[in-house]
Write a protein that holds these residues in place. Structure first.
Motif, PDB file in Angstrom:
ATOM      1  N   LEU A 286      37.411  33.496  41.171  1.00 48.12           N
ATOM      2  CA  LEU A 286      38.245  34.507  41.558  1.00 48.12           C
ATOM      3  C   LEU A 286      38.363  35.837  40.441  1.00 48.12           C
ATOM      4  O   LEU A 286      38.619  35.457  39.271  1.00 48.12           O
ATOM      5  CB  LEU A 286      39.466  34.164  41.898  1.00 48.12           C
ATOM      6  N   VAL A 287      37.984  36.978  41.087  1.00 49.24           N
ATOM      7  CA  VAL A 287      37.925  38.180  40.079  1.00 49.24           C
ATOM      8  C   VAL A 287      38.493  39.370  40.681  1.00 49.24           C
ATOM      9  O   VAL A 287      38.342  39.564  41.984  1.00 49.24           O
ATOM     10  CB  VAL A 287      36.655  38.586  39.851  1.00 49.24           C
ATOM     11  N   ILE A 288      39.422  40.087  39.971  1.00 51.52           N
ATOM     12  CA  ILE A 288      40.102  41.128  40.607  1.00 51.52           C
ATOM     13  C   ILE A 288      39.505  42.360  39.654  1.00 51.52           C
ATOM     14  O   ILE A 288      39.494  42.286  38.700  1.00 51.52           O
ATOM     15  CB  ILE A 288      41.527  41.143  40.362  1.00 51.52           C
ATOM     16  N   THR A 289      38.938  43.358  40.339  1.00 53.62           N
ATOM     17  CA  THR A 289      38.244  44.550  39.813  1.00 53.62           C
ATOM     18  C   THR A 289      38.920  45.725  40.064  1.00 53.62           C
ATOM     19  O   THR A 289      39.797  45.924  41.109  1.00 53.62           O
ATOM     20  CB  THR A 289      36.874  44.663  40.228  1.00 53.62           C
ATOM     21  N   GLU A 290      38.751  46.646  39.219  1.00 50.30           N
ATOM     22  CA  GLU A 290      39.142  48.196  39.823  1.00 50.30           C
ATOM     23  C   GLU A 290      38.498  48.526  40.849  1.00 50.30           C
ATOM     24  O   GLU A 290      37.271  48.086  41.286  1.00 50.30           O
ATOM     25  CB  GLU A 290      39.145  49.254  38.288  1.00 50.30           C
ATOM     26  N   SER A 291      38.539  49.836  41.423  1.00 52.26           N
ATOM     27  CA  SER A 291      37.629  50.480  42.415  1.00 52.26           C
ATOM     28  C   SER A 291      36.418  50.782  42.015  1.00 52.26           C
ATOM     29  O   SER A 291      35.575  50.861  42.665  1.00 52.26           O
ATOM     30  CB  SER A 291      38.490  51.699  42.988  1.00 52.26           C
ATOM     31  N   ASP A 292      35.936  50.785  40.698  1.00 53.26           N
ATOM     32  CA  ASP A 292      34.536  51.097  40.229  1.00 53.26           C
ATOM     33  C   ASP A 292      33.945  49.676  39.880  1.00 53.26           C
ATOM     34  O   ASP A 292      32.716  49.721  39.500  1.00 53.26           O
ATOM     35  CB  ASP A 292      34.578  52.081  39.120  1.00 53.26           C
ATOM     36  N   ALA A 333      27.386  45.440  48.055  1.00 52.51           N
ATOM     37  CA  ALA A 333      28.856  44.896  48.481  1.00 52.51           C
ATOM     38  C   ALA A 333      30.148  45.907  48.099  1.00 52.51           C
ATOM     39  O   ALA A 333      30.891  46.049  48.980  1.00 52.51           O
ATOM     40  CB  ALA A 333      29.016  43.715  47.394  1.00 52.51           C
ATOM     41  N   LEU A 334      29.880  46.783  47.259  1.00 52.74           N
ATOM     42  CA  LEU A 334      31.033  47.849  47.098  1.00 52.74           C
ATOM     43  C   LEU A 334      31.050  48.679  48.199  1.00 52.74           C
ATOM     44  O   LEU A 334      32.057  49.097  48.715  1.00 52.74           O
ATOM     45  CB  LEU A 334      30.762  48.413  45.766  1.00 52.74           C
ATOM     46  N   SER A 342      36.278  44.748  53.739  1.00 50.62           N
ATOM     47  CA  SER A 342      36.028  43.273  53.266  1.00 50.62           C
ATOM     48  C   SER A 342      34.694  42.988  53.690  1.00 50.62           C
ATOM     49  O   SER A 342      34.252  43.748  54.352  1.00 50.62           O
ATOM     50  CB  SER A 342      36.855  42.190  54.183  1.00 50.62           C
ATOM     51  N   ILE A 343      34.317  41.934  53.068  1.00 45.58           N
ATOM     52  CA  ILE A 343      32.778  41.411  53.187  1.00 45.58           C
ATOM     53  C   ILE A 343      33.118  39.964  53.140  1.00 45.58           C
ATOM     54  O   ILE A 343      33.939  39.231  52.629  1.00 45.58           O
ATOM     55  CB  ILE A 343      31.800  41.906  52.222  1.00 45.58           C
TER      56      ILE A 343
END
Length: 471
Positions: A286-292, A333-334, A342-343
């Motif tokens: 599980l990973v949470i990233t910023e918008s970039d 993906a981004l 969502s994907i």
């Protein structure tokens, strides 16, 4: 020295002088000019038994009665008496039958004859015992002081880190003497503002009267008691528990304050705690990233996949450092995340820091926090075992475009039939929005080779539609 000894003492005889010397000292020795003992007197019988139990001092040299380390002082003692009539005090140690040396402080007196000196001594053992008692008392005080310091350090640490607001209040005038950081947050004030201020002024009028009654009751009975009150800043209602204790002849209150949290807020806190526990303990990454795409937080499973030892190594790095066979995978993906929010089951690979790779499926969702800041959450599942278990079925022709999409990147294009090759090209163009350059990179082909295959399979319409995007 006496000012007029002849008038005050008269003509004392030798016997009187001997008695006087023996009574005034613990040990007295008459020594001739050669250092031989001519007479000896002890004030205490036990000292006589310890030093000269067998009467060997008479006729012996004084230097022979002391230990080897203090023999040089004997000569200095007698020489000093010749020059100055009386010598300075020097410590000599005598061996004893018990094994321990006996320290005696000596001074030699020249009595007017060149061949006679009176050496008087004081037993230093009582003084040594007193000194040892003093040292023991000092060491005991130092140990008590260290224990108190440690206890104070533990108290201060507990006081500072406690999540419960705690204040110390003078029982005489209700003045706040100390407050921990949780109390400063609760009252929404800095330490200089809160310390030395009236505790009752921190509550509204009705609550201040109830708190005053509480403190008076605890002061009178000495038993803990509690009450609820509304803070003057209107921030919240809190529960107070007051305890009375004494310190340095002063009575003080230790007051604990707990803010009243609503049921919904409490449930939200529990839910947040449960979600955090799930995030850390989940078996998949599980990973949470910023918008970039920069990593904000990652769980232990992802760190294992990426061969990282701590979350700090991932924080702030781009996720495509580990996720995706090439930069195109992650970019696609981004792009889909930004467009569709969502994907699901995006097939790609993850690369470890030390070269390990694994086939994974990625599901992701776009999120916003309380400040409306966009971020992405990625769910990464290792599918190596599932792929190996169904390796035989992966070579069959796909029955639908969805099945083909799952195979992109898993099965090399050169090993498929013309039908699979055509469907793979169509799927790549669909995933990249008809961007032929990206599709060629995803399929591992040059752009010119892709153009040839597009014409070969009759897909010229894609070549015409994507022409402008590649420029």
């Amino acid at each position: 020295m006496f000012k007029s000894p002849k008038e005050s003492l008269g003509d004392l005889g030798a016997l009187s002088v001997a008695n006087l010397i023996a009574a005034a000292t613990d040990v007295a020795v008459v020594v001739d000019g050669q250092g031989f003992i001519r007479d000896v007197a002890f004030n205490k019988e036990e000292l006589s038994l310890e030093l000269d139990a067998q009467g060997r001092w008479m006729g012996s040299r004084l230097v022979e009665t002391v230990t080897s380390d203090t023999r040089a002082k004997v000569g200095e003692l007698l020489q000093d008496a010749v020059v100055r009539k009386s010598s300075s005090w020097r410590q000599l140690n005598h061996p004893s039958a018990g094994g321990e040396d006996i320290p005696v402080l000596y001074s030699a007196i020249n009595i007017g004859r060149h061949d006679r000196f009176v050496v008087v001594g004081r037993d230093l053992r009582p003084l040594a015992v007193m000194q040892q008692r003093l040292i023991n008392a000092q060491q005991s005080m130092e140990r008590d002081y260290v224990r108190l310091r440690h206890a104070e350090t533990r108290y201060r640490l507990l006081f500072q880190v406690s999540s419960e607001a705690v204040v110390i209040v003078d029982a005489g005038n209700n003045m706040i003497l100390d407050a921990n950081p949780a109390a400063l947050v609760l009252f929404d004030e800095s330490a200089p503002q809160l310390i030395k201020s009236d505790f009752l002024s921190r509550f509204d009028a009705a609550s201040a009267r109830a708190v005053q009654t509480l403190l008076a009751d605890v002061r009178a009975t000495g038993r803990d008691n509690s009450v609820r009150g509304q803070l003057a800043n209107g921030k919240c209602q809190c529960s107070l528990v007051a305890s009375l204790f004494r310190q340095e002849n002063a009575s003080l209150f230790l007051i604990r304050l707990s803010s009243q949290v609503s049921i919904s807020e409490s449930a939200a806190l529990k839910a947040a705690s449960a979600l955090l526990g799930f995030f850390e303990a989940a078996p998949d990454g599980l990973v949470i990233t910023e918008s970039d795409g920069r990593v904000v937080r990652a769980n232990r499973a992802f760190l294992d996949m990426a061969q990282l030892s701590s979350a700090e190594q991932a924080r702030g790095e781009m996720l495509d450092r580990w996720l995706g066979r090439s930069g195109v995978d992650f970019s696609v993906a981004l792009a889909n995340l930004r467009q569709n929010s969502s994907i699901k089951l995006f097939a790609t690979a993850i690369r470890g820091e030390y070269g390990a790779t694994a086939e994974v499926e990625v599901s992701a969702v776009a999120m916003t926090d309380a400040d409306e800041t966009p971020s992405f959450g990625f769910y990464i599942r290792n599918v190596e075992k599932r792929l190996s278990a169904t390796s035989s079925s992966t070579r069959e022709l796909p029955r639908s475009m969805a099945q083909l999409t799952e195979m992109i990147g898993r099965v090399p294009l050169r090993e498929t039939t013309d039908v699979i090759e055509k469907l793979s090209i169509e799927a790549a163009l669909e995933l990249t929005g008809d961007n032929r350059a990206s599709a060629a990179e995803m399929l591992g082909l040059s752009r010119q080779s892709l153009y040839v295959k597009l014409r070969r399979f009759g897909l010229d319409d894609h070549a015409a539609e994507g022409g402008d995007e590649d420029e």
